[in-house]
Design a protein around this motif. Structure first.
Motif, PDB file in Angstrom:
ATOM      1  N   SER A 216      59.332   0.581  14.821  1.00  0.00           N
ATOM      2  CA  SER A 216      59.285   1.808  14.016  1.00  0.00           C
ATOM      3  C   SER A 216      58.262   2.805  14.558  1.00  0.00           C
ATOM      4  CB  SER A 216      58.985   1.484  12.551  1.00  0.00           C
ATOM      5  OG  SER A 216      57.752   0.826  12.441  1.00  0.00           O
ATOM      6  N   LYS A 217      57.099   2.327  14.988  1.00  0.00           N
ATOM      7  CA  LYS A 217      56.090   3.239  15.539  1.00  0.00           C
ATOM      8  C   LYS A 217      56.538   3.818  16.876  1.00  0.00           C
ATOM      9  CE  LYS A 217      51.939   1.629  13.242  1.00  0.00           C
ATOM     10  NZ  LYS A 217      50.602   1.055  13.397  1.00  0.00           N
TER      11      LYS A 217
ATOM     12  N   GLU B 187      58.884   6.550  16.073  1.00  0.00           N
ATOM     13  CA  GLU B 187      58.107   7.663  15.515  1.00  0.00           C
ATOM     14  C   GLU B 187      57.429   8.465  16.626  1.00  0.00           C
ATOM     15  OE1 GLU B 187      54.274   7.577  12.755  1.00  0.00           O
ATOM     16  OE2 GLU B 187      55.955   6.468  11.870  1.00  0.00           O
TER      17      GLU B 187
END
Length: 147
Positions: free
Chosen positions: A50-51, A54
Protein backbone atom coordinates in the motif's frame (compact mmCIF):
# COMPACT_ATOMS: atom_id res chain seq x y z
CA UNK A 1 29.93 15.96 -22.84
CA UNK A 2 28.46 13.74 -20.10
CA UNK A 3 28.44 9.97 -20.49
CA UNK A 4 25.17 8.06 -20.58
CA UNK A 5 24.04 7.19 -17.04
CA UNK A 6 26.57 9.50 -15.39
CA UNK A 7 23.84 11.32 -13.44
CA UNK A 8 24.66 11.18 -9.75
CA UNK A 9 21.05 11.87 -8.79
CA UNK A 10 19.68 8.36 -8.59
CA UNK A 11 21.73 5.69 -10.28
CA UNK A 12 25.15 4.61 -9.07
CA UNK A 13 27.66 2.64 -11.07
CA UNK A 14 30.99 2.63 -12.86
CA UNK A 15 31.79 4.41 -16.09
CA UNK A 16 30.95 2.97 -19.48
CA UNK A 17 27.99 0.90 -18.24
CA UNK A 18 24.54 0.97 -19.79
CA UNK A 19 21.74 2.64 -17.90
CA UNK A 20 19.94 -0.72 -17.53
CA UNK A 21 22.93 -2.11 -15.63
CA UNK A 22 23.04 0.73 -13.09
CA UNK A 23 21.46 0.25 -9.68
CA UNK A 24 19.02 2.76 -8.19
CA UNK A 25 19.78 3.44 -4.53
CA UNK A 26 16.91 4.68 -2.37
CA UNK A 27 17.01 4.98 1.45
CA UNK A 28 20.35 3.13 1.51
CA UNK A 29 18.93 0.08 -0.33
CA UNK A 30 19.90 -1.10 -3.80
CA UNK A 31 16.63 -1.35 -5.71
CA UNK A 32 16.48 -4.13 -8.36
CA UNK A 33 16.43 -2.50 -11.79
CA UNK A 34 14.51 -5.07 -13.82
CA UNK A 35 11.40 -5.10 -11.59
CA UNK A 36 8.38 -2.79 -11.65
CA UNK A 37 8.69 0.26 -9.38
CA UNK A 38 5.71 -0.90 -7.31
CA UNK A 39 7.48 -4.18 -6.50
CA UNK A 40 11.02 -2.79 -6.21
CA UNK A 41 10.05 -0.23 -3.55
CA UNK A 42 9.02 -3.11 -1.27
CA UNK A 43 12.69 -4.04 -0.89
CA UNK A 44 12.93 -1.08 1.49
CA UNK A 45 12.18 -2.03 5.12
CA UNK A 46 8.98 -0.26 6.13
CA UNK A 47 7.42 -0.02 2.66
CA UNK A 48 4.81 -2.61 1.72
CA UNK A 49 2.26 -2.88 -1.09
CA UNK A 50 0.00 0.00 0.00
CA UNK A 51 2.81 2.46 0.79
CA UNK A 52 4.57 1.61 -2.49
CA UNK A 53 1.36 2.35 -4.42
CA UNK A 54 0.92 5.58 -2.43
CA UNK A 55 4.48 6.71 -3.25
CA UNK A 56 4.01 5.96 -6.98
CA UNK A 57 0.76 7.94 -6.93
CA UNK A 58 2.36 10.93 -5.16
CA UNK A 59 5.29 11.04 -7.59
CA UNK A 60 3.04 10.35 -10.59
CA UNK A 61 4.73 7.19 -11.85
CA UNK A 62 2.53 4.60 -13.61
CA UNK A 63 2.39 1.17 -11.92
CA UNK A 64 3.68 -0.64 -15.03
CA UNK A 65 6.92 1.39 -15.23
CA UNK A 66 10.14 -0.49 -14.48
CA UNK A 67 13.02 0.90 -12.41
CA UNK A 68 15.44 0.92 -15.36
CA UNK A 69 12.97 3.14 -17.27
CA UNK A 70 12.99 5.84 -14.57
CA UNK A 71 14.84 9.08 -15.16
CA UNK A 72 17.29 10.43 -12.58
CA UNK A 73 14.77 13.15 -11.70
CA UNK A 74 12.06 10.56 -10.96
CA UNK A 75 14.40 8.52 -8.76
CA UNK A 76 15.32 11.71 -6.92
CA UNK A 77 11.62 12.55 -6.48
CA UNK A 78 10.94 9.08 -5.05
CA UNK A 79 13.90 9.40 -2.68
CA UNK A 80 12.78 12.84 -1.46
CA UNK A 81 9.18 11.65 -0.95
CA UNK A 82 10.32 8.67 1.12
CA UNK A 83 12.75 10.78 3.19
CA UNK A 84 10.11 13.44 3.83
CA UNK A 85 6.96 11.38 4.49
CA UNK A 86 7.94 7.89 5.67
CA UNK A 87 9.99 6.29 8.43
CA UNK A 88 12.04 3.51 6.80
CA UNK A 89 15.12 1.32 7.28
CA UNK A 90 17.41 2.32 10.19
CA UNK A 91 15.06 4.88 11.76
CA UNK A 92 12.15 2.41 11.75
CA UNK A 93 14.27 -0.43 13.15
CA UNK A 94 15.58 1.89 15.88
CA UNK A 95 12.05 3.03 16.77
CA UNK A 96 10.79 -0.58 17.05
CA UNK A 97 13.81 -1.54 19.21
CA UNK A 98 13.20 1.45 21.50
CA UNK A 99 9.51 0.54 21.83
CA UNK A 100 10.36 -3.06 22.79
CA UNK A 101 13.03 -1.85 25.26
CA UNK A 102 10.46 0.52 26.81
CA UNK A 103 8.04 -2.39 27.33
CA UNK A 104 10.80 -4.47 28.93
CA UNK A 105 11.90 -1.64 31.23
CA UNK A 106 8.29 -1.05 32.30
CA UNK A 107 7.98 -4.68 33.32
CA UNK A 108 4.54 -5.05 31.78
CA UNK A 109 3.28 -8.43 30.54
CA UNK A 110 4.39 -7.83 26.94
CA UNK A 111 7.81 -6.66 28.12
CA UNK A 112 8.31 -9.76 30.25
CA UNK A 113 7.35 -11.99 27.30
CA UNK A 114 9.92 -10.18 25.13
CA UNK A 115 12.56 -10.54 27.85
CA UNK A 116 11.92 -14.30 28.20
CA UNK A 117 11.80 -14.84 24.44
CA UNK A 118 8.24 -16.18 24.48
CA UNK A 119 5.30 -15.33 22.20
CA UNK A 120 3.94 -11.88 23.00
CA UNK A 121 0.47 -11.88 21.47
CA UNK A 122 -1.31 -14.64 23.36
CA UNK A 123 -0.30 -17.68 21.32
CA UNK A 124 -0.18 -21.06 23.05
CA UNK A 125 3.17 -22.29 24.36
CA UNK A 126 2.32 -25.79 25.65
CA UNK A 127 3.00 -27.04 22.14
CA UNK A 128 4.37 -25.08 19.18
CA UNK A 129 5.97 -21.62 19.66
CA UNK A 130 9.28 -23.14 18.53
CA UNK A 131 10.22 -20.02 16.56
CA UNK A 132 10.33 -17.91 19.72
CA UNK A 133 11.47 -20.63 22.15
CA UNK A 134 14.18 -22.15 19.94
CA UNK A 135 14.91 -25.84 19.41
CA UNK A 136 13.30 -28.28 21.85
CA UNK A 137 15.42 -29.16 24.88
CA UNK A 138 15.47 -32.69 26.33
CA UNK A 139 13.86 -32.99 29.74
CA UNK A 140 15.99 -34.88 32.27
CA UNK A 141 14.41 -38.04 33.69
CA UNK A 142 11.57 -38.23 31.19
CA UNK A 143 11.17 -41.83 30.00
CA UNK A 144 10.54 -42.75 26.38
CA UNK A 145 7.47 -44.91 25.77
CA UNK A 146 8.50 -48.45 24.67
CA UNK A 147 6.44 -50.39 22.17
Amino acid sequence: MAKEGSGAAGFSGGTGRKREDLVARIAGVNIPTNKRVLIALRYIHGIGPSKAAEICEKVGIPAERRVNQLSDAEVLQIRETIDRDYMVEGDLRREVAVNIKRLMDMGCYRGIRHRRGLPVRGQRTHTNARTRKGPAKAIAGKKQVKK
